[in-house]
Design a protein around this motif. Structure first.
Motif, short mmCIF file in Angstrom:
data_model
loop_
_atom_site.label_atom_id
_atom_site.label_comp_id
_atom_site.label_asym_id
_atom_site.label_seq_id
_atom_site.Cartn_x
_atom_site.Cartn_y
_atom_site.Cartn_z
N ILE A 5 -7.98 12.75 30.70
CA ILE A 5 -7.24 13.21 29.52
C ILE A 5 -6.48 12.02 28.93
O ILE A 5 -5.55 11.51 29.56
N PRO A 6 -6.86 11.53 27.75
CA PRO A 6 -6.17 10.39 27.14
C PRO A 6 -4.72 10.73 26.81
O PRO A 6 -4.40 11.87 26.45
N VAL A 7 -3.86 9.74 26.95
CA VAL A 7 -2.45 9.87 26.55
C VAL A 7 -2.31 9.20 25.19
O VAL A 7 -2.53 7.99 25.07
N PRO A 8 -1.93 9.94 24.14
CA PRO A 8 -1.88 9.39 22.79
C PRO A 8 -0.63 8.56 22.52
O PRO A 8 0.09 8.79 21.55
N LEU A 9 -0.38 7.59 23.38
CA LEU A 9 0.74 6.67 23.22
C LEU A 9 0.22 5.25 23.40
O LEU A 9 -0.59 4.99 24.30
N GLY A 10 0.70 4.34 22.57
CA GLY A 10 0.37 2.94 22.76
C GLY A 10 1.36 2.26 23.69
O GLY A 10 2.26 2.89 24.25
N TYR A 11 1.17 0.98 23.87
CA TYR A 11 2.08 0.15 24.66
C TYR A 11 2.61 -0.95 23.76
O TYR A 11 1.87 -1.46 22.91
N PRO A 12 3.88 -1.35 23.93
CA PRO A 12 4.87 -0.80 24.86
C PRO A 12 5.33 0.60 24.44
O PRO A 12 5.22 0.95 23.27
N ARG A 13 5.84 1.36 25.39
CA ARG A 13 6.33 2.71 25.11
C ARG A 13 7.71 2.88 25.74
O ARG A 13 8.10 2.12 26.63
N THR A 14 8.44 3.85 25.26
CA THR A 14 9.78 4.13 25.77
C THR A 14 9.84 5.58 26.24
O THR A 14 8.95 6.39 25.94
N ALA A 18 3.47 18.96 24.34
CA ALA A 18 2.35 19.90 24.46
C ALA A 18 1.38 19.46 25.54
O ALA A 18 0.87 20.30 26.32
N LEU A 19 1.12 18.16 25.64
CA LEU A 19 0.22 17.65 26.66
C LEU A 19 0.83 17.84 28.05
O LEU A 19 0.11 18.19 29.00
N ARG A 20 2.14 17.64 28.15
CA ARG A 20 2.81 17.87 29.44
C ARG A 20 2.63 19.31 29.89
O ARG A 20 2.31 19.57 31.06
N GLU A 21 2.80 20.27 28.98
CA GLU A 21 2.63 21.67 29.35
C GLU A 21 1.19 21.98 29.73
O GLU A 21 0.93 22.77 30.64
N GLN A 22 0.24 21.32 29.07
CA GLN A 22 -1.17 21.49 29.42
C GLN A 22 -1.42 21.01 30.85
O GLN A 22 -2.09 21.70 31.64
N LEU A 23 -0.88 19.85 31.20
CA LEU A 23 -1.08 19.29 32.54
C LEU A 23 -0.38 20.14 33.60
O LEU A 23 -0.94 20.37 34.68
N VAL A 24 0.84 20.60 33.30
CA VAL A 24 1.54 21.47 34.24
C VAL A 24 0.72 22.74 34.49
O VAL A 24 0.60 23.21 35.62
N GLY A 25 0.15 23.28 33.42
CA GLY A 25 -0.68 24.48 33.57
C GLY A 25 -1.89 24.24 34.44
O GLY A 25 -2.27 25.10 35.24
N MET A 26 -2.49 23.06 34.32
CA MET A 26 -3.64 22.74 35.16
C MET A 26 -3.26 22.65 36.63
O MET A 26 -4.01 23.09 37.51
#
Length: 253
Positions: free
Chosen positions: A218-227, A238-246
């Motif tokens: 599952i790609p994370v839609p964030l570039g680098y550097p990130r904060t 939303a992605l966090r909730e998807q992963l928690v659900g999995m």
């Protein structure tokens, strides 16, 4: 090019009647940072033990840089959850271990590389200290420096920050990203912490079930550097909730 590739790898622990890995195939590109995310006991660490040769697969093949791992030496560096620093050795003596195993560096060369590695991780002047003289975060940085001194481009980090307190852990996550960006290593990082996986990864490799037949990328839609503020973005929430659900589905199995 894939720096690491599994092709139909299966493994069953002695005495067990089921395979914990079953025909698992996946690959990792050079210079990438992936977190393997899954609940405790699902088989994540088994993948690392097979990569570093501590376990031998029952079938399938594993290659590094396109060649079987059997033909490689020092192809990966491994950092477990505990720092595994020997208390009877100084920090410098602990960092010398991978070079002693390789047997190709003089004592003078070892000392120079150790001093450079300690300075690189913010521990200049700690070469002659004992592990008990360092904080938890400092010990983990020393353990990472020792892993770097293997000279390997592929680093396997098995929940290295899970035993640290919250503030130290997030500080170490930020520090690790900086190290990765500066050195260009390929990192596989095991975690069961969803936010840790989102903050560190270019993409998350999710264990959805045991036996492990698939790592769902599952790609994370964030570039680098990130904060850390990026974790509050609506798409990341939303992605966090998807992963928690999995993960919850796996617990319920």
């Amino acid at each position: 090019m894939s720096v690491l590739a599994f092709d139909g790898v299966s493994y069953r622990y002695p005495g067990e009647n089921f395979y914990i890995l079953d025909q698992l195939s996946f690959s990792v590109e050079a210079g990438s940072f992936h977190c393997i995310l899954g609940i405790s006991g699902c088989g994540k660490s088994t993948i690392f033990r097979i990569i570093n040769g501590l376990l031998q697969p029952k079938c399938g093949s594993i290659s590094v840089d396109g060649a079987p791992i059997a033909g490689h030496k020092h192809y990966c560096g491994y950092m477990p959850q505990k720092d595994m620093l020997f208390p009877w050795r100084t920090i410098g003596e602990n960092l010398a271990l991978p070079m002693e195993i390789q047997g190709k560096y003089s004592k003078k060369e070892q000392r120079g590389r150790i001093d450079a590695a300690l300075a690189d991780v913010g521990l200049a002047g700690c070469r002659d200290k004992r592990p008990e003289e360092l904080s938890g975060g400092m010990r983990q940085r020393a353990a990472f420096a020792r892993t770097m001194l293997t000279g390997s481009d592929l680093l396997l980090l098995d929940e290295p920050f899970s035993a640290l307190d919250f503030l130290t852990r997030i500080s170490m996550q930020e520090w690790l990203l900086d190290q990765w960006q500066r050195h260009g290593k390929t990192i596989l990082f095991i975690t069961h912490d969803v936010e840790e996986a989102l903050f560190l990864s270019s993409s998350v490799l999710v264990v959805e079930a045991t036996p492990i037949r698939l790592l769902r990328e599952i790609p994370v839609p964030l570039g680098y550097p990130r904060t850390r503020q990026d974790l509050a973005r609506p798409d990341i929430v939303a992605l966090r909730e998807q992963l928690v659900g999995m993960l919850r589905k796996q617990v319920a199995q």
